[in-house]
Design a protein around this motif. Structure first.
Motif, short mmCIF file in Angstrom:
data_model
loop_
_atom_site.label_atom_id
_atom_site.label_comp_id
_atom_site.label_asym_id
_atom_site.label_seq_id
_atom_site.Cartn_x
_atom_site.Cartn_y
_atom_site.Cartn_z
N ASN A 1 24.90 22.52 55.22
CA ASN A 1 26.15 23.02 55.78
C ASN A 1 26.86 23.95 54.80
OD1 ASN A 1 25.92 21.89 58.28
ND2 ASN A 1 27.70 20.57 58.12
N VAL A 2 26.76 23.64 53.50
CA VAL A 2 27.33 24.54 52.50
C VAL A 2 26.64 25.89 52.57
CG1 VAL A 2 27.69 24.91 50.03
CG2 VAL A 2 27.95 22.62 51.00
N TYR A 3 25.32 25.86 52.65
CA TYR A 3 24.55 27.10 52.77
C TYR A 3 24.92 27.84 54.04
CZ TYR A 3 20.43 30.12 53.28
OH TYR A 3 19.59 31.21 53.44
N ASP A 4 25.01 27.11 55.16
CA ASP A 4 25.36 27.74 56.43
C ASP A 4 26.75 28.38 56.38
OD1 ASP A 4 22.96 27.06 57.54
OD2 ASP A 4 23.74 25.49 58.86
N ALA A 5 27.68 27.74 55.66
CA ALA A 5 29.02 28.30 55.55
C ALA A 5 28.99 29.66 54.86
CB ALA A 5 29.93 27.34 54.79
N ILE B 1 39.46 30.24 61.70
CA ILE B 1 39.22 28.96 61.03
C ILE B 1 37.96 28.35 61.65
CG2 ILE B 1 40.07 26.62 60.63
CD1 ILE B 1 42.92 27.77 60.85
N VAL B 2 36.99 28.01 60.79
CA VAL B 2 35.76 27.40 61.26
C VAL B 2 35.63 26.02 60.62
CG1 VAL B 2 33.24 27.56 61.37
CG2 VAL B 2 34.63 29.65 61.45
N LEU B 3 35.48 25.00 61.46
CA LEU B 3 35.14 23.66 60.99
C LEU B 3 33.64 23.49 61.15
CD1 LEU B 3 37.98 21.42 62.49
CD2 LEU B 3 37.92 22.64 60.30
N ASN B 4 32.93 23.45 60.02
CA ASN B 4 31.48 23.36 60.01
C ASN B 4 31.10 21.89 59.83
OD1 ASN B 4 28.81 24.23 60.00
ND2 ASN B 4 28.80 24.61 57.80
N VAL C 1 40.11 29.46 66.37
CA VAL C 1 39.58 28.21 65.82
C VAL C 1 38.20 27.97 66.42
CG1 VAL C 1 39.88 25.72 65.60
CG2 VAL C 1 41.88 27.25 65.49
N ALA C 2 37.22 27.77 65.53
CA ALA C 2 35.85 27.52 65.95
C ALA C 2 35.37 26.19 65.41
CB ALA C 2 34.94 28.64 65.45
N VAL C 3 34.60 25.46 66.21
CA VAL C 3 33.92 24.26 65.74
C VAL C 3 32.43 24.59 65.70
CG1 VAL C 3 33.35 21.85 66.18
CG2 VAL C 3 35.65 22.70 66.65
N ALA C 4 31.84 24.44 64.52
CA ALA C 4 30.44 24.76 64.30
C ALA C 4 29.70 23.54 63.80
CB ALA C 4 30.33 25.91 63.29
N GLY C 5 28.39 23.66 63.64
CA GLY C 5 27.60 22.59 63.04
C GLY C 5 27.12 21.55 64.02
N CYS C 6 26.81 20.37 63.49
CA CYS C 6 26.09 19.36 64.28
C CYS C 6 26.97 18.65 65.30
CB CYS C 6 25.43 18.37 63.34
SG CYS C 6 24.05 19.09 62.40
N VAL C 7 28.26 18.47 65.01
CA VAL C 7 29.15 17.91 66.04
C VAL C 7 29.27 18.89 67.19
CG1 VAL C 7 31.51 17.20 66.58
CG2 VAL C 7 30.43 16.40 64.47
N ALA C 8 29.34 20.17 66.88
CA ALA C 8 29.37 21.19 67.94
C ALA C 8 28.11 21.11 68.80
CB ALA C 8 29.49 22.58 67.32
N GLN C 9 26.96 20.92 68.15
CA GLN C 9 25.70 20.83 68.90
C GLN C 9 25.70 19.60 69.80
OE1 GLN C 9 23.18 23.21 68.51
NE2 GLN C 9 22.27 22.25 70.31
N ALA C 10 26.22 18.48 69.28
CA ALA C 10 26.19 17.23 70.03
C ALA C 10 27.23 17.18 71.14
CB ALA C 10 26.39 16.06 69.07
#
Length: 461
Positions: free
Chosen positions: A18-22, A46-49, A81-90
């Motif tokens: 996630n650090v890399y993805d950010a 604002i992105v919550l990864n 405001v964006a929600v990214a990452g695995c919670v976004a996928q789920a």
């Protein structure tokens, strides 16, 4: 009049990927004129990864979204405001239903589409992009970074593989990151060479199951992680290589040989086992036994005697008995860890273990976790004390807190504070370890700074 630079704030949770993805999100938006900011208060986007590994991950995201909404209202602002990452996928579109402040949702394989998604959000849409288009993501990663230059880094992460096919019964990764996919050798080498050109001296290869790497090589055939590491070790400027996280079942003989033959590959290995009980390992679908794990470690240490090991443990998996837990305590002794990460089992919705009978009471898990952590802490302290009096090579990373002091990283990832040191970030210095603290070592220079390691130059000549 010159347009104001748009500001991006990314808050990442969870793993190094996630650090890399950010950072790659910042790359994607840097091409659109965004600069990064360390505060959400003045951000235009604002992105919550997010990470979905631990219990109540989604609830923590909604709590954070509530704070963002309140702060924006008080300031009279309305950032995207964006929600990214695995919670976004789920969670997908459910996030939009539960939180009106969210303008877009993007999964971990689609963040290269952020510029387009932000444009849609500003046009009044609320897009959701959670497709598993990993190959497209890797193609985007192959392009050079275009964001404004930042202070040069000494070490960097580099994703080479994503997803997992193992389907451990406690884990959400196959559902949020998808099947195992590897970047091509050309893509990895291209990014590594750019990192080296920017002053990076140490690269950590990342993957949910990194030793399952099988990227396409120049000959059109898949390369193993060991072969990739061998080629990366030939890049001028790169002095150190690491990788994480591995699975015991994918640890091939050639990777063991790489630990023996590649001086740039650091003698520190993170190899999760999760439990010492064969019964629990089977229930977890780990597909190896405790004895097989210990035997593998022995073979790796035979190839690299100075190797230090860390692992992961889950305490309180459904059905775990006192006897099962004692098997875990026994494997801690057998493996002789220098460090480990320990967690209480938390049921993840949609995973096979979540609905199993025999859920362990929280108070029992807490007691077992405390015992395990105490033993591992003893092991870690003993390992760090064993380094006192030894000569180590340290990669200098930054100035220390005191005049004349520099901070760096040992081959074993332990922070080192070097007194009376005139080295600069990026230098490799030999030090004599003079003391060990709770989480760091103290040292004095043994022979001054140097920018290259003679034995490495010989190995790659």
């Amino acid at each position: 009049m010159t347009a104001r630079t748009q500001k991006l704030f990314v808050k990442s949770y969870g793993c190094q990927m996630n650090v890399y993805d950010a950072d790659r999100m910042a790359d994607a938006l840097g091409a659109e004129g965004f600069s990064t900011t360390q505060s959400a208060d003045d951000a235009d986007v604002i992105v919550l990864n997010t990470c979905h590994i631990r219990e109540k991950a989604a609830e923590k995201v909604y709590s954070e979204l509530g704070r963002i909404r309140k702060a924006a209202q008080e300031a009279g602002r309305r950032p995207i405001v964006a929600v990214a990452g695995c919670v976004a996928q789920a969670e997908g579109a459910e996030i939009l239903k539960r939180s009106p402040i969210v303008d877009l949702v993007v999964g971990p394989q689609s963040y290269q589409n952020l510029p387009e998604l932000i444009a849609k959000a500003r046009a009044g849409e609320r897009p959701v992009d959670t497709e598993f288009a990993v190959e497209k993501k890797f193609e985007a990663l192959a392009r050079p970074a275009m964001r404004p230059a930042r202070a040069p880094a000494v070490s960097a992460f580099l994703t080479v593989q994503e997803g997992c096919d193992k389907f451990c019964t406690f884990c959400v990764v196959p559902y949020t990151r998808g099947a195992e996919v590897s970047r091509s050798v050309a893509q990895v080498l291209g990014e590594a060479e750019r990192l080296a050109g920017s002053g990076v001296r140490e690269i950590t290869l990342l993957g949910q199951n990194v030793d399952a790497y099988h990227g396409e090589g120049p000959d059109g055939r898949p390369w193993t992680l060991a072969r990739l590491l061998e080629r990366l070790s030939e890049i001028d400027g790169i002095a150190r290589l690491r990788y994480t996280t591995s699975h015991p079942r994918d640890f091939g003989d050639d990777l063991i040989a790489a630990h023996r033959d590649l001086p740039k590959l650091m003698p520190y290995l993170h190899l999760p086992v999760q439990s010492g009980s064969n019964r629990i390992l089977k229930a977890m679908n780990r597909r190896h036994t405790g004895a097989e794990y210990v035997e593998l470690i022995g073979r790796i240490r035979e190839a690299r005697p100075d190797l230090a090991l860390s692992g992961d443990f889950i305490v309180g998996f459904p059905g775990e008995t006192d006897a099962d837990f004692e098997d875990t305590m026994a494997i801690v002794e057998a493996a002789d860890y220098a460090a480990s990460f320990t967690f209480k089992y938390s049921p993840r919705p949609g995973t096979p273990a979540a609905g199993r009978a025999g859920q362990v009471p929280d108070e029992v898990m807490s007691e077992r976790l405390a015992r395990l952590q105490a033993r591992i802490s003893e092991r870690q302290a003993a390992f760090q004390r064993s380094l006192v009096g030894r000569r180590l090579e340290v990669l200098v990373e930054r100035a220390g807190r005191h005049p004349g002091q520099m901070g760096g990283r040992s081959p074993y990832l332990i922070p080192v504070q070097i007194e009376s040191c005139d080295a600069a970030p990026g230098d490799l210095v030999e030090v004599d370890v003079t003391g060990a603290g709770a989480n760091s070592l103290f040292a004095a220079p043994a022979g001054g700074a140097r920018g290259a390691i003679p034995q490495l130059a010989e190995a790659t000549a």
